[in-house]
Design a protein around this motif. Structure first.
Motif, short mmCIF file in Angstrom:
data_model
loop_
_atom_site.label_atom_id
_atom_site.label_comp_id
_atom_site.label_asym_id
_atom_site.label_seq_id
_atom_site.Cartn_x
_atom_site.Cartn_y
_atom_site.Cartn_z
N ASN A 1 0.65 4.20 -2.73
CA ASN A 1 0.51 5.62 -2.36
C ASN A 1 1.69 6.46 -2.80
O ASN A 1 1.59 7.69 -2.84
N GLU B 1 1.84 1.77 -9.92
CA GLU B 1 0.55 1.32 -10.46
C GLU B 1 0.62 -0.06 -11.08
O GLU B 1 -0.41 -0.71 -11.24
N TYR C 1 -7.98 -0.05 -4.59
CA TYR C 1 -7.21 0.73 -5.57
C TYR C 1 -7.46 0.13 -6.95
O TYR C 1 -6.62 -0.60 -7.48
N GLU D 1 0.83 -1.21 0.00
CA GLU D 1 0.00 0.00 0.00
C GLU D 1 0.86 1.26 0.00
O GLU D 1 0.52 2.25 -0.65
#
Length: 66
Positions: free
Chosen positions: A31, A35, A60, A27
């Motif tokens: 952040n 991607e 996400y 995570e």
């Protein structure tokens, strides 16, 4: 815009890895702009990471796993 990528390559046996810690680290990567996640797919560590990415796609949806 250039896409940031992370690669997971590990051993088949991955004893003692804390799944929640690994999820938090992934995570953090998301952040930070990662991607695209690439997984070797041959070992236990690779599969663990791929499963975590799969689970995180609900939170996400823009991330991709190969």
């Amino acid at each position: 815009m250039k896409e940031a990528t992370a690669v997971f390559i590990g051993h088949n046996d991955c004893y003692g890895i804390d799944r929640e810690y690994l999820k938090r680290e992934i995570e953090h990567l998301i952040n930070s702009g990662v991607e695209l996640f690439l997984s070797g797919g041959m070992g236990g560590f690779d599969m663990l990471c791929a499963h975590i990415i799969y689970d995180l796609k609900t939170k996400y949806p823009h991330i991709k796993s190969v």
